[in-house]
Design an enzyme around this catalytic site. Structure first.
Site, PDB file in Angstrom:
ATOM      1  N   LYS A   1      79.940  91.416  32.071  1.00 51.61           N
ATOM      2  CA  LYS A   1      79.464  91.613  30.701  1.00 51.61           C
ATOM      3  C   LYS A   1      79.708  92.669  29.909  1.00 51.61           C
ATOM      4  O   LYS A   1      80.170  92.617  28.648  1.00 51.61           O
ATOM      5  CB  LYS A   1      78.008  91.580  31.120  1.00 51.61           C
ATOM      6  CG  LYS A   1      77.255  90.599  31.723  1.00 51.61           C
ATOM      7  CD  LYS A   1      75.812  90.467  31.851  1.00 51.61           C
ATOM      8  CE  LYS A   1      75.435  91.672  32.845  1.00 51.61           C
ATOM      9  NZ  LYS A   1      75.668  91.368  34.237  1.00 51.61           N
TER      10      LYS A   1
ATOM     11  N   ARG B   1      65.753  89.462  31.330  1.00 47.33           N
ATOM     12  CA  ARG B   1      66.124  89.149  32.608  1.00 47.33           C
ATOM     13  C   ARG B   1      65.027  88.464  33.369  1.00 47.33           C
ATOM     14  O   ARG B   1      65.522  88.115  34.445  1.00 47.33           O
ATOM     15  CB  ARG B   1      66.491  90.545  33.341  1.00 47.33           C
ATOM     16  CG  ARG B   1      67.720  90.849  33.275  1.00 47.33           C
ATOM     17  CD  ARG B   1      67.774  92.299  34.390  1.00 47.33           C
ATOM     18  NE  ARG B   1      68.729  92.501  35.439  1.00 47.33           N
ATOM     19  CZ  ARG B   1      70.069  93.087  34.885  1.00 47.33           C
ATOM     20  NH1 ARG B   1      69.891  93.410  33.466  1.00 47.33           N
ATOM     21  NH2 ARG B   1      71.028  93.125  35.579  1.00 47.33           N
TER      22      ARG B   1
ATOM     23  N   ARG C   1      84.660  98.093  41.626  1.00 45.33           N
ATOM     24  CA  ARG C   1      84.314  98.796  40.637  1.00 45.33           C
ATOM     25  C   ARG C   1      84.231 100.479  40.646  1.00 45.33           C
ATOM     26  O   ARG C   1      83.705 100.893  41.648  1.00 45.33           O
ATOM     27  CB  ARG C   1      82.995  98.540  40.014  1.00 45.33           C
ATOM     28  CG  ARG C   1      82.753  99.434  38.847  1.00 45.33           C
ATOM     29  CD  ARG C   1      81.666  98.538  37.796  1.00 45.33           C
ATOM     30  NE  ARG C   1      80.356  98.181  38.566  1.00 45.33           N
ATOM     31  CZ  ARG C   1      79.574  97.347  37.932  1.00 45.33           C
ATOM     32  NH1 ARG C   1      79.891  96.935  36.744  1.00 45.33           N
ATOM     33  NH2 ARG C   1      78.495  96.777  38.762  1.00 45.33           N
TER      34      ARG C   1
ATOM     35  N   ARG D   1      78.867 103.188  41.478  1.00 46.04           N
ATOM     36  CA  ARG D   1      77.509 103.028  41.109  1.00 46.04           C
ATOM     37  C   ARG D   1      76.600 103.213  42.510  1.00 46.04           C
ATOM     38  O   ARG D   1      77.194 102.650  43.436  1.00 46.04           O
ATOM     39  CB  ARG D   1      77.286 102.009  40.340  1.00 46.04           C
ATOM     40  CG  ARG D   1      77.139 102.361  38.864  1.00 46.04           C
ATOM     41  CD  ARG D   1      77.173 101.128  37.933  1.00 46.04           C
ATOM     42  NE  ARG D   1      76.157 100.294  38.183  1.00 46.04           N
ATOM     43  CZ  ARG D   1      75.855  99.224  37.337  1.00 46.04           C
ATOM     44  NH1 ARG D   1      76.607  98.732  36.460  1.00 46.04           N
ATOM     45  NH2 ARG D   1      75.290  97.922  37.888  1.00 46.04           N
TER      46      ARG D   1
ATOM     47  N   ARG E   1      70.343  92.305  44.072  1.00 42.55           N
ATOM     48  CA  ARG E   1      70.546  92.167  42.577  1.00 42.55           C
ATOM     49  C   ARG E   1      70.867  90.318  42.119  1.00 42.55           C
ATOM     50  O   ARG E   1      70.314  89.900  41.291  1.00 42.55           O
ATOM     51  CB  ARG E   1      71.781  92.573  41.983  1.00 42.55           C
ATOM     52  CG  ARG E   1      71.494  94.106  42.075  1.00 42.55           C
ATOM     53  CD  ARG E   1      72.545  95.114  41.895  1.00 42.55           C
ATOM     54  NE  ARG E   1      73.507  95.196  40.680  1.00 42.55           N
ATOM     55  CZ  ARG E   1      74.650  95.618  40.756  1.00 42.55           C
ATOM     56  NH1 ARG E   1      75.144  96.211  41.593  1.00 42.55           N
ATOM     57  NH2 ARG E   1      75.257  95.337  39.681  1.00 42.55           N
TER      58      ARG E   1
HETATM   59  P1  AP5 Z   1      81.515  94.733  34.379  1.00 42.15           P
HETATM   60  O1  AP5 Z   1      82.233  94.505  33.094  1.00 42.15           O
HETATM   61  O2  AP5 Z   1      81.224  96.370  34.597  1.00 42.15           O
HETATM   62  O3  AP5 Z   1      80.479  93.748  34.876  1.00 42.15           O
HETATM   63  P2  AP5 Z   1      78.807  93.679  34.369  1.00 42.15           P
HETATM   64  O4  AP5 Z   1      78.342  92.012  34.241  1.00 42.15           O
HETATM   65  O5  AP5 Z   1      78.489  94.522  33.149  1.00 42.15           O
HETATM   66  O6  AP5 Z   1      78.264  94.329  35.694  1.00 42.15           O
HETATM   67  P3  AP5 Z   1      76.699  94.905  35.860  1.00 42.15           P
HETATM   68  O7  AP5 Z   1      76.874  95.395  37.472  1.00 42.15           O
HETATM   69  O8  AP5 Z   1      76.792  96.380  34.892  1.00 42.15           O
HETATM   70  O9  AP5 Z   1      75.738  94.058  35.411  1.00 42.15           O
HETATM   71  P4  AP5 Z   1      74.489  94.062  36.175  1.00 42.15           P
HETATM   72  O10 AP5 Z   1      73.544  92.880  35.353  1.00 42.15           O
HETATM   73  O11 AP5 Z   1      74.340  93.978  37.892  1.00 42.15           O
HETATM   74  O12 AP5 Z   1      73.839  95.468  36.029  1.00 42.15           O
HETATM   75  P5  AP5 Z   1      72.911  96.323  34.868  1.00 42.15           P
HETATM   76  O13 AP5 Z   1      73.710  97.568  34.372  1.00 42.15           O
HETATM   77  O14 AP5 Z   1      72.747  95.276  33.835  1.00 42.15           O
HETATM   78  O15 AP5 Z   1      82.380  94.254  35.770  1.00 42.15           O
HETATM   79  C1  AP5 Z   1      82.288  94.523  36.935  1.00 42.15           C
HETATM   80  C2  AP5 Z   1      83.645  94.633  37.762  1.00 42.15           C
HETATM   81  O16 AP5 Z   1      84.646  93.758  37.737  1.00 42.15           O
HETATM   82  C3  AP5 Z   1      84.552  95.791  37.117  1.00 42.15           C
HETATM   83  O17 AP5 Z   1      85.179  96.655  37.917  1.00 42.15           O
HETATM   84  C4  AP5 Z   1      85.458  95.133  36.228  1.00 42.15           C
HETATM   85  O18 AP5 Z   1      86.586  95.848  35.884  1.00 42.15           O
HETATM   86  C5  AP5 Z   1      85.987  93.679  36.888  1.00 42.15           C
HETATM   87  N1  AP5 Z   1      86.024  92.723  36.166  1.00 42.15           N
HETATM   88  C6  AP5 Z   1      85.353  92.207  35.117  1.00 42.15           C
HETATM   89  N2  AP5 Z   1      85.708  91.113  34.636  1.00 42.15           N
HETATM   90  C7  AP5 Z   1      86.647  90.875  35.455  1.00 42.15           C
HETATM   91  C8  AP5 Z   1      87.508  89.632  35.545  1.00 42.15           C
HETATM   92  N3  AP5 Z   1      87.801  88.563  34.665  1.00 42.15           N
HETATM   93  N4  AP5 Z   1      88.537  89.529  36.671  1.00 42.15           N
HETATM   94  C9  AP5 Z   1      88.674  90.541  37.352  1.00 42.15           C
HETATM   95  N5  AP5 Z   1      88.032  91.630  37.366  1.00 42.15           N
HETATM   96  C10 AP5 Z   1      86.875  91.795  36.577  1.00 42.15           C
HETATM   97  O19 AP5 Z   1      71.386  96.367  35.437  1.00 42.15           O
HETATM   98  C11 AP5 Z   1      71.604  97.392  36.511  1.00 42.15           C
HETATM   99  C12 AP5 Z   1      70.173  97.517  36.973  1.00 42.15           C
HETATM  100  O20 AP5 Z   1      69.363  98.025  36.142  1.00 42.15           O
HETATM  101  C13 AP5 Z   1      69.420  96.271  37.375  1.00 42.15           C
HETATM  102  O21 AP5 Z   1      69.762  95.968  38.852  1.00 42.15           O
HETATM  103  C14 AP5 Z   1      67.925  96.669  37.265  1.00 42.15           C
HETATM  104  O22 AP5 Z   1      67.592  97.498  38.343  1.00 42.15           O
HETATM  105  C15 AP5 Z   1      67.961  97.267  36.006  1.00 42.15           C
HETATM  106  N6  AP5 Z   1      67.694  96.589  34.833  1.00 42.15           N
HETATM  107  C16 AP5 Z   1      68.673  96.455  33.886  1.00 42.15           C
HETATM  108  N7  AP5 Z   1      68.179  95.602  32.763  1.00 42.15           N
HETATM  109  C17 AP5 Z   1      66.837  95.390  33.274  1.00 42.15           C
HETATM  110  C18 AP5 Z   1      65.774  94.633  32.737  1.00 42.15           C
HETATM  111  N8  AP5 Z   1      65.959  94.060  31.366  1.00 42.15           N
HETATM  112  N9  AP5 Z   1      64.659  94.507  33.224  1.00 42.15           N
HETATM  113  C19 AP5 Z   1      64.449  95.209  34.489  1.00 42.15           C
HETATM  114  N10 AP5 Z   1      65.530  95.783  35.219  1.00 42.15           N
HETATM  115  C20 AP5 Z   1      66.575  96.076  34.534  1.00 42.15           C
END
Ligand code: AP5
Length: 218
Positions: free
Chosen positions: A14, A89, A128, A163, A174
């Site tokens: 994302k 979410r 990552r 992270r 997750r």
């Molecule tokens: P990256 O682009 O970083 O992935 P991402 O989808 O952004 O991953 P996140 O881990 O940030 O998503 P998440 O939903 O788990 O976490 P969030 O921060 O929202 O890519 C990942 C890796 O893959 C990178 O190394 C990249 O280089 C590589 N990559 C990407 N695309 C690729 C491809 N096509 N091919 C190869 N490699 C690739 O949330 C974290 C925490 O916050 C949650 O667990 C929760 O505790 C809390 N939280 C957040 N929002 C809420 C909410 N709305 N309500 C309650 N809790 C919440």
């Protein structure tokens, strides 16, 4: 330009795809994960709660997310479109998001689901690495995104870190949260006729092309 929402499992790309859209369309990227990671650094009751919840892989309480999303969307830079990632979410958050949009006079825009297989997600999670200085994101398990030196940022020379929730144990929680709580909101957007799905197992550039095609369609 229509607003964009990403729905996808952990580490689906994302943030990576949001960067591509920002480069081309210059709209802000609102990630609840990024906002919560900032809050988790605060030495306060809420800071400690968010820190522990993030590390565990569970979701933080809905009420915490509502205010921060509404405050962020009120800012001037969202007027010409924005990318929202990580919110909503669960179904309660999706319903509250509809209310927030109504209050602010915004449309939902396009909701893009990025589908990625679990095994690929594990590889992306464990590989990552993020620059502590400029926040560039790398992946030591993926040749196309790997830094030249494993622990150093190619762009600014900063140190790369992992992270606290990028480990297999937190990933399992997750991913489970995604299946149980987030998948049901897909139906909510299908009913509104705003849903698009892309194959996120491909490389970054091919996925970006697919997403750009969706953005440019009416
Ligand atoms: P990256 O682009 O970083 O992935 P991402 O989808 O952004 O991953 P996140 O881990 O940030 O998503 P998440 O939903 O788990 O976490 P969030 O921060 O929202 O890519 C990942 C890796 O893959 C990178 O190394 C990249 O280089 C590589 N990559 C990407 N695309 C690729 C491809 N096509 N091919 C190869 N490699 C690739 O949330 C974290 C925490 O916050 C949650 O667990 C929760 O505790 C809390 N939280 C957040 N929002 C809420 C909410 N709305 N309500 C309650 N809790 C919440």
């Amino acid at each position: 330009m229509k607003n964009i929402m990403f729905i996808a499992p952990p580490a689906a790309g994302k943030g990576t795809q949001a960067e591509k859209i920002i480069e081309k369309y210059h709209i802000p990227h609102i990630s609840t994960g990024d906002i919560l990671r900032e809050i988790s650094k605060e030495d306060s009751e809420i800071g400690n709660y968010v820190f522990e919840t993030l590390a565990s892989g569970k979701l933080v309480k809905d009420e915490i997310t509502y205010q921060l999303i509404e405050e962020r969307l009120k800012k001037e830079d969202c007027k010409n479109g924005f990318i929202i990632d990580g919110f909503p979410r669960n179904l309660d958050q999706a319903i509250e998001y509809d209310n927030i949009l109504k209050r602010l006079g915004y449309q939902i825009g396009k909701v893009i689901v990025i589908n990625v297989e679990e095994k690929i997600l594990e590889k992306r999670i464990t590989g990552r690495r993020i620059c502590e200085n400029c926040h560039a994101v790398y992946n030591i398990n993926e040749e196309e995104n790997a830094p030249q030196i494993e622990s150093i940022c190619d762009i600014c020379g900063g140190k790369l870190y992992q992270r606290s929730d990028d480990n297999i144990e937190a990933f399992k929680t997750r991913y489970q949260m995604y299946l149980e709580k987030t998948i049901p909101i897909i139906e909510h957007y299908k009913k509104q006729n705003v849903l698009y799905e892309v194959n996120g197992n491909d490389n970054v550039e091919n996925i970006a092309k697919e997403i750009d095609k969706i953005i440019r369609e009416n």
